[in-house]
Design an enzyme around this catalytic site. Structure first.
Site, PDB file in Angstrom:
ATOM      1  N   HIS A 160       2.211 -14.974  -5.186  1.00  0.00           N
ATOM      2  CA  HIS A 160       0.677 -15.021  -4.226  1.00  0.00           C
ATOM      3  C   HIS A 160      -1.088 -13.794  -5.205  1.00  0.00           C
ATOM      4  CE1 HIS A 160       2.416 -11.011  -3.943  1.00  0.00           C
ATOM      5  NE2 HIS A 160       0.937 -11.260  -2.878  1.00  0.00           N
ATOM      6  N   HIS A 218       0.447  -1.393  -0.235  1.00  0.00           N
ATOM      7  CA  HIS A 218      -0.499   0.083   0.051  1.00  0.00           C
ATOM      8  C   HIS A 218       1.270   1.115  -0.365  1.00  0.00           C
ATOM      9  CE1 HIS A 218      -4.201  -2.113   0.984  1.00  0.00           C
ATOM     10  NE2 HIS A 218      -3.223  -3.014   1.184  1.00  0.00           N
ATOM     11  N   ASP A 256      -5.849   5.931   1.880  1.00  0.00           N
ATOM     12  CA  ASP A 256      -6.100   4.248   0.718  1.00  0.00           C
ATOM     13  C   ASP A 256      -7.407   4.288   1.154  1.00  0.00           C
ATOM     14  OD1 ASP A 256      -6.060   1.494   1.419  1.00  0.00           O
ATOM     15  OD2 ASP A 256      -4.089   1.583   1.155  1.00  0.00           O
TER      16      ASP A 256
END
Length: 481
Positions: free
Chosen positions: A385, A23, A121
């Site tokens: 992933h 992030h 965010d």
């Protein structure tokens, strides 16, 4: 690039990110790009995983919010939903107080410029609400894909429609057959298509294994409600060539402008921002790669947050050993779930005999300079992933993927990688050494791998052609607020 004039310098953008590597890096890249276009930029940040101002462009100002985090926010044994809920609660008041103080300072300082907006965010619903309540226009930065964000917004509706099981729900005698369909065992519904979200199946929906479903839905509802009530626009690290359709649907569903400003790491910077890394990368792996033939090495990394249990870790290891393929494997601290309070600074031990079995063709590192690794000619595929940053970096280097999603938006991204863009294949629903070895060989030297590599090459060309026009549009929008 827009010219920097005095009027632009008087508008200030405040940014706030979750304190996780996946992030922080997109937010700091965005901060650098906005500063390069003449905007004043102040980055509010947590003390936990705080960025080092000395490692970033001079034009950025940094201000800590001085939060107090309980152990659940930082423990490697806490699942991601717990971390997100705890972080939102812990950062609410400190963020609000720091932003209010910043607004007062700018109001008193005639030369300081006014705060045009806050870029927050997209998982920080508490901070988005706080900024809105203080009268600051809010833009949400989504560090996932547009497809994943759409799926997240749809979770309450899909749950009500029975596509997401409700654990522990007591069935009453007056329930209709239609409502009873909601409680069909999850295993019987996993391969059902999700209406309006092709190519997703039920098994691909965003989930966090081991967490309470009510808690999950409550978090998603908090984010969705805040986006719809407090946000003036969405900023997404993606580009039209891969997500034009999803972006159009997203804008239509939210009635908000959505700015596809990615791939952020490919855009031109006056002073390139330094990657925020929670671990020191082992750069010795780059000369090691120099000694290998083109496209011969498999790069393996499950990112900075994903975890697996010991059985899965061992099966991954012996699958790599059995494939006979050269590999570079990132085995970081906290990768294996122990729940025993082991040393968080030490990587998990490799299976006994693994190093002897793979000596000469495998290298295990605590962390790697991923972008440089993916750009290296020796890399033939990426076992990932499917975190969105990793996926974008792989796409931008034309590297096909072997996907092993672990939680949340990774499920959605993995399905798009394999069935929408055709640049990857699944390791397998069950991680078993024989299947792993077979998948590794198929993606590295098989015919399917060659086709995926060709599609990946075309996506790389599309990514390279992405321009900064969306960023220029974002700047114009910020100046209009």
């Amino acid at each position: 690039m827009a010219e920097q004039d005095p009027q632009h310098r008087r508008r200030v953008v405040v940014l706030f990110s979750l304190p996780f590597q996946g992030h922080l890096n997109p937010m700091l890249k965005l901060a650098s790009l906005l500063a390069a276009r003449g905007l004043g930029v102040t980055v509010l940040h947590t003390d936990f995983n705080a960025p080092d101002p000395a490692r970033h462009p001079v034009g950025l100002a940094f201000a800590p919010i001085h939060e107090t985090l309980p152990g659940e926010a930082t423990s490697p044994d806490s699942h991601i939903l717990t971390k997100l809920l705890v972080l939102n609660a812990a950062c609410d008041a400190p963020f609000r107080n720091t932003l209010a103080s910043l607004l007062r300072d700018h109001h008193r300082d005639d030369d300081g410029g006014d705060v045009a907006c806050a870029v927050v965010d997209g998982q920080c619903f508490a901070a988005m609400r706080a900024a809105g309540e203080l009268g600051v226009p809010v833009l949400a930065l989504r560090t996932d894909s547009a497809a994943s964000f759409r799926n997240m917004l749809a979770i309450p509706r899909l749950r009500d429609a029975g596509y997401i099981p409700i654990k522990g729900k007591q069935l009453g005698t007056d329930m209709s057959l239609r409502h009873l369909q909601m409680f069909v065992p999850a295993e019987e519904k996993l391969d059902l298509p999700v209406p309006g979200h092709d190519p997703l199946r039920v098994r691909d929906l965003i989930r966090v294994d081991g967490c309470d479903d009510d808690e999950h839905c409550s978090f998603v509802t908090s984010v969705a409600d805040t986006i719809r009530s407090a946000v003036s626009g969405i900023v997404i690290n993606t580009f039209d060539a891969v997500e034009a359709s999803e972006l159009a649907k997203l804008q239509n569903e939210l009635s908000l402008p959505a700015f596809a400003v990615g791939p952020l790491h490919l855009l031109k910077f006056q002073t390139p921002p330094v990657e925020q890394s929670l671990h020191e990368p082992d750069r010795g792996c780059l000369p090691w790669l120099d000694g290998h033939a083109p496209r011969s090495v498999l790069y393996v990394s499950l990112g900075s947050l994903a975890c697996v249990d010991r059985v899965v870790f061992d099966e991954m290891a012996w699958g790599l050993a059995g494939s006979g393929v050269p590999f570079l494997w990132v085995v970081r601290p906290g990768l294996v779930i122990t729940g025993a309070g082991d040393d968080d600074e030490a990587p998990p031990p490799l299976p006994e005999g693994f190093e002897e079995e793979t000596r000469g063709r495998g290298r295990v590192v605590k962390w790697a300079p991923q972008r440089e690794v993916l750009a290296h000619a020796a890399i033939g595929a990426f076992w990932t992933h499917c975190g969105w940053n990793s996926t974008l970096e792989s796409v931008c280097e034309g590297v096909p993927m072997l996907v092993q999603p672990c939680f949340a938006d990774q499920m959605v991204t993995a399905r798009y990688v394999t069935h929408e863009w055709g640049v990857g294949m699944e390791v397998g629903e069950v991680i078993e050494r024989g299947r792993v070895a077979e998948a590794v060989v198929k993606v590295m030297v098989g015919e399917d791998g060659a086709l995926m590599r060709e599609r990946a090459r075309h996506l790389k060309m599309e990514a390279s052609a992405a321009t900064s026009s969306a960023m220029d549009g974002l700047v114009r929008y910020i100046l209009s607020l």
